[in-house]
Each structure stands twice: as structure tokens, then as C-alpha cells.
Design a protein around this motif. Sequence first.
Motif, PDB file in Angstrom:
ATOM      1  N   ASP A  36       0.679  -1.461  -0.048  1.00 55.52           N
ATOM      2  CA  ASP A  36      -0.160   0.010  -0.132  1.00 55.52           C
ATOM      3  C   ASP A  36       0.759   1.460  -0.200  1.00 55.52           C
ATOM      4  OD1 ASP A  36      -2.398   1.540  -0.124  1.00 55.52           O
ATOM      5  OD2 ASP A  36      -2.353   1.587   2.252  1.00 55.52           O
ATOM      6  N   ALA A  37       1.843   1.345  -0.807  1.00 57.98           N
ATOM      7  CA  ALA A  37       2.986   2.322  -0.921  1.00 57.98           C
ATOM      8  C   ALA A  37       2.498   3.233  -1.855  1.00 57.98           C
ATOM      9  CB  ALA A  37       4.207   1.791  -1.369  1.00 57.98           C
ATOM     10  N   ARG A  38       2.821   4.636  -1.773  1.00 53.37           N
ATOM     11  CA  ARG A  38       2.289   5.657  -2.482  1.00 53.37           C
ATOM     12  C   ARG A  38       2.891   5.664  -3.937  1.00 53.37           C
ATOM     13  NH1 ARG A  38       2.170  10.965   1.430  1.00 53.37           N
ATOM     14  NH2 ARG A  38       0.016  10.311   2.459  1.00 53.37           N
ATOM     15  N   LYS A  39       4.244   5.220  -3.869  1.00 58.26           N
ATOM     16  CA  LYS A  39       5.148   5.151  -5.220  1.00 58.26           C
ATOM     17  C   LYS A  39       6.091   4.056  -4.984  1.00 58.26           C
ATOM     18  CE  LYS A  39       8.195   9.042  -3.721  1.00 58.26           C
ATOM     19  NZ  LYS A  39       8.766  10.439  -4.188  1.00 58.26           N
ATOM     20  N   ALA A  40       6.513   3.804  -6.312  1.00 49.16           N
ATOM     21  CA  ALA A  40       7.491   2.296  -6.134  1.00 49.16           C
ATOM     22  C   ALA A  40       8.096   2.581  -7.603  1.00 49.16           C
ATOM     23  CB  ALA A  40       7.090   1.013  -5.926  1.00 49.16           C
TER      24      ALA A  40
END
Length: 307
Positions: A36-40
Amino acid sequence: MARRRKGRDISGWVVIDKPAGPTSTTVVNKVRWAFDARKAGHAGTLDPDATGVLAIALGEATKTVPFITDALKAYVFTVRLGAATNTDDLEGEIIATSDLRPDDATIKEALHAFVGDIGQVPPQFSAVKIDGERAYKRARDGETMEIAARPLYVESLIMLERPDADHVTLEMVCGKGGYVRSIARDLGEVLGCKGHVRELRRTWSGPFDIANAITLAQVEEMAKTPALDDYLGPLEMGLQDLPQVTASSEGATRLRNGNPGMVFAKDVEYGDECWAVHEGTAVAVGIYKSGELHPSRVFNPSDINGN
């Protein structure tokens, strides 16, 4: 006003043992969803059929991706001798064959030509751009292109085993931009027997090793649970190839605001690219000049510590 991307303030590195099949982008999206990360982002693409280390950065760690992309990487791959394909791997159509099978000594001798600073022509089916269009798109339309050779540093290329007369397994350590498929193709040409990649596995990339990787199946099983966070390494893993300096309290504040800040340095010279740490947390990457770090990348402490 730009909308804030949904997801957690979570930063760090996760090492995936990529399976054969999905693209690197597919794996990145799956990992981002699971955390559930904002960016990767990832540090070096693997072909869909390739397996092994795919280092994925989350949050603020994405700012360190360029330093991993430039790092050395190791591949173990098996070359099928006796046939060339239009994709330089197992998935392509056979375009040439040979009955010649060189002996082990001949193969080992030929490998020397591929070590050091070499020029390498990417495969026809690759993501390089030709006149603004990806090569693989034009290759799918049946076009054969003239692709210019690109520089590649190969630290080592050794023969690991010879399972049978038709196959040889090699290990290569190289810099960024290398195509293992091109090595297999060109080795086949040098040996006069043709060749293509049958299997390819990346065993390490910079500081990231296959021994510390988790599978995509494990990621899916632990998705959006606290257990998955245990596999997240610190952002600082992406900075290990850079010299480290220590920022003072005032220096850290200035750096985080994008200004030059005072740092304490050892074995660092004027003009070196470094990263600064304060109280155990990365502050910025920049250029060291006369006791100060001039930042080029600044890390947000709330995003780093929010995981």
C-alpha cells in the motif's frame, strides 16, 4: 493543487526473486499494492522470462534508484549452442543453425573477448529507441534495424558448467545497460556455432542478493499485513556505493530545505558525490565542497520514518 497520491508513507527496499513470466513493471505494481505504498520503482529491468533479483524501491527510496542502476550486477545464464533466434532467447524463432559444437577449452578462450570495456549491440527485440520508437515494436512488424553498439563494462565472464554438448552455463558480472541475450548471440557467432539464451537468472544487483529475496507468492500471501513490512530494508541500502558524511543538526535542517549544509567528512575530497546522515537517517545526496554538502536529492524524514 495536485492531488496527493493515496497510500502509506513507507520507504525502503524490498528484494524480490522474480519468477519467469511477468514483466518487471507488473512485479513493481504488485509490490506497491501489497505494501500500500504511494510510489515504487525498480533498479534494473529483467526480461519477462528471466528470474532472480529485482530490487524494488518504495517511497523516498526511489530517489536512490540511480545509484543501484549504476552498480555491478551478476547473472547466471545457460546458452543453447547450435541455433540463433530472432529474439536471442528461447522464445524467438530459429533463424540459423549449426552442427558445430566447440569443446570446453575453446569456449573458455572465447570468453576473454567479452571482458573489460566492450561494445555491445542490443537485441532487435529490446527496449532501445530507434527514431523515437522501441526496437521491439518495429521488430514485431518484421523490420530488421541497424542498432548502434553501446559501451558495456564486463568485470568477469566465466564458464560454470557444461551440462551437455548443446549447452553451456556462464556467470557474468557487468555494469549497467548489459544485455545477456547479446552476449549469448555474439558468443555463438565468435564460436561459429550460433547461440541464444535458454535460461537467465540475476543472482545479485549492487547490495541486493538473491539470498535475501522473497518470492512474489510470499508478497501476495502477506499483502497488506504487518508481516510484510519485516522484509523492507532501509532506504540507505541504495546508497552503499557512495561515501558517507555526517550532517550537524543545523546542517541537516539546511539540507532538508534544499540548501548547502555543514557536514563532517572523512576520506572525502572536494567535488565527491556523497550522502549525508543525521542521527541514523539519510538526509540528502549531493556534492561535497569545503565542509558543506550541496544537495541534489533531499529525503523527507516523515516519509522515511512513517513506515
